[in-house]
Design a protein around this motif. Structure first.
Motif, PDB file in Angstrom:
ATOM      1  N   GLY A 187       0.816  -1.208   0.000  1.00  0.00           N
ATOM      2  CA  GLY A 187       0.000   0.000   0.000  1.00  0.00           C
ATOM      3  C   GLY A 187       0.845   1.251   0.000  1.00  0.00           C
ATOM      4  N   ASN A 188       2.145   1.109  -0.328  1.00  0.00           N
ATOM      5  CA  ASN A 188       3.013   2.277  -0.325  1.00  0.00           C
ATOM      6  C   ASN A 188       2.608   3.240  -1.441  1.00  0.00           C
ATOM      7  N   GLY A 189       2.924   4.507  -1.210  1.00  0.00           N
ATOM      8  CA  GLY A 189       2.433   5.574  -2.076  1.00  0.00           C
ATOM      9  C   GLY A 189       1.162   6.189  -1.524  1.00  0.00           C
ATOM     10  N   GLU A 190       0.861   5.872  -0.261  1.00  0.00           N
ATOM     11  CA  GLU A 190      -0.387   6.332   0.343  1.00  0.00           C
ATOM     12  C   GLU A 190      -0.481   7.847   0.440  1.00  0.00           C
ATOM     13  N   GLY A 191       0.669   8.530   0.373  1.00  0.00           N
ATOM     14  CA  GLY A 191       0.639   9.995   0.360  1.00  0.00           C
ATOM     15  C   GLY A 191      -0.037  10.543  -0.885  1.00  0.00           C
ATOM     16  N   VAL A 192       0.100   9.824  -2.001  1.00  0.00           N
ATOM     17  CA  VAL A 192      -0.602  10.210  -3.230  1.00  0.00           C
ATOM     18  C   VAL A 192      -2.098   9.938  -3.082  1.00  0.00           C
ATOM     19  N   ALA A 193      -2.442   8.821  -2.447  1.00  0.00           N
ATOM     20  CA  ALA A 193      -3.857   8.535  -2.184  1.00  0.00           C
ATOM     21  C   ALA A 193      -4.466   9.606  -1.282  1.00  0.00           C
ATOM     22  N   LEU A 194      -3.694  10.110  -0.335  1.00  0.00           N
ATOM     23  CA  LEU A 194      -4.171  11.216   0.507  1.00  0.00           C
ATOM     24  C   LEU A 194      -4.374  12.473  -0.324  1.00  0.00           C
TER      25      LEU A 194
END
Length: 213
Positions: A187-194
């Motif tokens: 689930g890395n890249g969650e900052g983009v999902a935010l």
């Protein structure tokens, strides 16, 4: 606990458990109503609020789902911190504006702070997400790269926010397995999902060491 600021973190894996245990030994930690998501709850004192993490592989989305759920349950604003950043919380504390009704974080991943600013060598990893936003006619310049390790979430209704954020969990998780995870998690890249969720909800935000694009 009523007058203490809500602080949530994840202690999954021995390295992060040690980071949280070290923070709990500090006097500064006594200022917070601390909630911990961990795979080894028995390592924490009975006075600490812990919840067992049951998934075999840690998913980075879960640290935000857990933290925002606690904000809703406690009807309180909340700090969401990575375990290995807790040592910096006393230093960081004065930078937060606890009266501001905005989500606050320290910086972006890049100087420009948007998806379009990622270097070309990272494009294959983000192909799945670029297809998602293209279908929705969202521009890459409009999606923020939120550096998500230290954040303050104001008290508000996060129902829509969580629905949209959770909708990204499956594609981001699949992409982790298709390409690579991070620090043993998925689930890395969650900052983009935010950043995507901020855009979709039009939630106000403040970048502490930067400016809004």
């Amino acid at each position: 606990m009523k007058n203490k600021i809500l602080l949530t973190t994840c202690a999954v894996g021995d390295f992060y458990i040690e980071k949280v245990l070290s923070f709990l030994e500090t006097n500064f930690s006594k200022n917070f109503n601390i909630h911990i998501l961990t795979d080894k709850p028995y390592l924490f004192d009975k006075g600490i609020t812990v919840e067992r993490y049951k998934e075999p592989v840690f998913n980075f989305f879960d640290k935000f789902i857990f933290g925002i759920d606690k904000i809703q349950e406690n009807q309180s604003l909340g700090l969401l911190y990575d375990a290995d950043e807790l040592m910096n919380l006393e230093r960081d504390y004065s930078y937060f504006d606890f009266d501001l009704p905005q989500l606050q974080f320290f910086q972006y991943w890049t100087d420009k702070g948007t998806l379009s600013s990622l270097p070309s060598e990272q494009h294959p990893f983000w192909d799945f997400f670029q297809k998602i936003i293209k279908r929705e006619e969202i521009q890459e310049n409009d999606v923020l790269l939120v550096h998500e390790d230290r954040m303050l979430f104001p008290l508000q209704d996060y129902s829509e926010f969580l629905t949209i954020f959770k909708s990204m969990k499956e594609p981001f998780t699949k992409n982790s397995y298709d390409h690579h995870g991070h620090k043993g998690g998925v689930g890395n890249g969650e900052g983009v999902a935010l950043g995507y969720t901020l855009l979709k909800t039009n939630m106000p935000y403040k970048v502490i060491f930067g400016s809004n694009p």
